[in-house]
Design an enzyme around this catalytic site. Structure first.
Site, PDB file in Angstrom:
ATOM      1  NE  ARG A  31      45.160  39.231  37.560  1.00  0.00           N
ATOM      2  CZ  ARG A  31      45.322  39.105  38.870  1.00  0.00           C
ATOM      3  NH1 ARG A  31      46.486  39.453  39.422  1.00  0.00           N
ATOM      4  NH2 ARG A  31      44.352  38.640  39.634  1.00  0.00           N
TER       5      ARG A  31
ATOM      6  CB  SER B 240      46.195  39.111  47.482  1.00  0.00           C
ATOM      7  OG  SER B 240      46.098  40.409  48.005  1.00  0.00           O
TER       8      SER B 240
ATOM      9  NE  ARG C  47      55.199  40.559  37.856  1.00  0.00           N
ATOM     10  CZ  ARG C  47      54.496  40.987  38.913  1.00  0.00           C
ATOM     11  NH1 ARG C  47      53.257  41.379  38.756  1.00  0.00           N
ATOM     12  NH2 ARG C  47      55.058  41.037  40.105  1.00  0.00           N
TER      13      ARG C  47
ATOM     14  NE  ARG D   1      52.679  35.104  41.352  1.00  0.00           N
ATOM     15  CZ  ARG D   1      53.016  36.340  41.697  1.00  0.00           C
ATOM     16  NH1 ARG D   1      53.205  36.649  42.969  1.00  0.00           N
ATOM     17  NH2 ARG D   1      53.172  37.274  40.769  1.00  0.00           N
TER      18      ARG D   1
ATOM     19  CD  GLU E 251      50.228  38.570  45.814  1.00  0.00           C
ATOM     20  OE1 GLU E 251      49.107  38.171  45.490  1.00  0.00           O
ATOM     21  OE2 GLU E 251      50.808  39.528  45.272  1.00  0.00           O
TER      22      GLU E 251
END
Length: 428
Positions: A261, A351, A276, A390, A348
């Site tokens: 990403r 999801s 991130r 994460r 988070e």
């Protein structure tokens, strides 16, 4: 992708859904554009029918030696042959415009999704596990991690910011987490393990909603392929352009892949540490189901992700995202947020979304109900089970020890040959 027929039949309902997303009404403009296109289609059909009728009449007129009628008919056919291609071009232009507009509109939220503008308006569903407490000041993972092999400096040296080089204990923990997640999903929850392409074509990215609106969020190769931002893209598109028998559903896929990403628009957010990244690994869950079972499947998939967190004994909470915080393709999303004691906040880690038939329309993925001739669009769902990096951060922060070591969760110890503690490397 939205169905223009549904918008035409219930324009007020469509605009009400857009309003819950914070968007202006669009049904009127879309229907007007569609009416122009349909009027052209009707005109083209009439013209084609008249051209065929006149062409046949020319022969009859000539057979009767009625040259005046034949000449008039020939002139009419010539005019139609000249006019019809122009009408067809106009119709295609209008159709392409309509498709482009529909493709840029996000999915409509389900009725139970709370209305809101951002993450502050998300709804807490439940919390599981007590927040980890220590007799010492908890540290963040980027303070503990380097001694365990989270090498931020080498990652940046090799590829720039938001890349990390894992070595030693950190690399082993990362591998163990990914394998544990896959084993849990395949052995206990019925997902089929897959190995998928990491580079895909435009139409595949379009199918799950990454294109055309979010091209800047992904990386593209020099030959025009796209590096997948998540294996949801490959797994969901595995049924594109197919008609499945109802008895084949549900389909449940999982894969552990690198994800890529660009993190466009995230400048200044999570620049430190391993939260991130431009490249990371994630275990993805994808389900393909009938419309009648998609709500139940959404709960099931979310429970599968929660089960992994529970087995790791990590405290977490489930949030229902509000309309302003949901992704483009989602009709409802549950976020699982894990407690990070070093940051003293929830972050988070998964999801899980139901996309109803939104992606299926973009992929033209259908099923045929038992005993019926007509087909229906499938419903697609996707979710993280979990983001490996994460989860590594959560384990490091929740299992940290005062001496800088990290205890290994019991369920991971078999993957590390019984190792129950990760020791920091001796400083030079």
């Amino acid at each position: 992708m939205h169905d223009i027929r549904s918008i035409r039949e219930k324009p007020a309902d469509f605009d009400a859904g857009l309003a819950r997303r914070g968007l202006e009404p669009m049904a009127g403009d879309l229907v007007a554009l569609d009416e122009k296109r349909r009027a052209l289609i009707h005109e083209i059909q009439l013209g084609q029918a008249r051209r065929n009728e006149a062409s046949k009449a020319i022969g009859a007129a000539k057979a009767q030696k009625d040259e005046a009628t034949a000449a008039s008919l020939m002139a009419e056919v010539a005019t139609l042959k000249e006019r019809l291609p122009a009408l067809e071009i106009d119709e295609k232009t209008l159709g392409d415009d309509l498709t482009a507009r529909l493709a840029a509109i996000p999915n409509l939220p389900l009725a139970d999704v709370p209305v809101g503008g951002g993450e502050d308006d998300n709804a807490l569903m439940h919390e599981r596990g007590a927040r980890t407490e220590f007799s010492f000041d908890a540290k963040e993972h980027d303070s503990i991690g380097p001694a365990l092999g989270l090498d931020f400096e080498t990652g940046a040296l090799l590829a720039g910011s938001r890349f990390t080089f894992l070595r030693g204990s950190a690399a082993k923990l990362h591998r163990a987490l990914g394998q544990f997640m896959l084993d849990t999903l395949t052995r206990e929850h019925g997902f089929e393990e897959c190995v998928v392409p990491l580079m895909v074509r435009d139409e595949v990215m379009f199918g799950t909603g990454q294109l055309p609106k979010f091209a800047e969020d992904s990386f593209q190769t020099t030959d025009g392929r796209w590096l997948i931002p998540t294996s949801e893209v490959s797994l969901t598109n595995a049924i594109r352009e197919q008609i499945l028998p109802e008895h084949a559903l549900p389909l449940r896929f999982t894969a552990l892949t690198p994800c890529f990403r660009s993190e466009a628009g995230s400048a200044g957010r999570d620049t430190r540490g391993y939260i991130r990244q431009h490249q990371f690994e994630k275990v993805e869950m994808v389900s393909i189901v009938t419309p009648e079972t998609s709500d139940e499947e959404h709960e099931r998939m979310t429970a599968c992700a929660e089960d992994i967190l529970t087995k790791l004994d990590l405290p977490f909470r489930r949030m229902k995202l509000c309309t302003g915080d949901m992704g483009f393709s989602a009709a409802r999303t549950y976020d699982l947020e894990v407690w990070l004691p070093g940051q003293a906040r929830y972050r988070e880690i998964s999801s899980v979304s139901t996309c109803t038939d939104f992606q299926a329309r973009r992929m033209n993925a259908r099923y045929r109900p038992e005993g019926e001739k007509n087909t229906r669009f499938v419903h697609t769902l996707n979710g993280s089970g979990l983001a490996v990096g994460r989860t590594l951060v959560a384990v490091v922060e929740n299992y940290q020890q005062e001496d800088g070591s990290v205890a290994v969760p019991e369920v991971l110890q078999p993957y590390l040959r019984g190792l129950n503690r990760l020791e920091p490397a001796a400083s030079s």
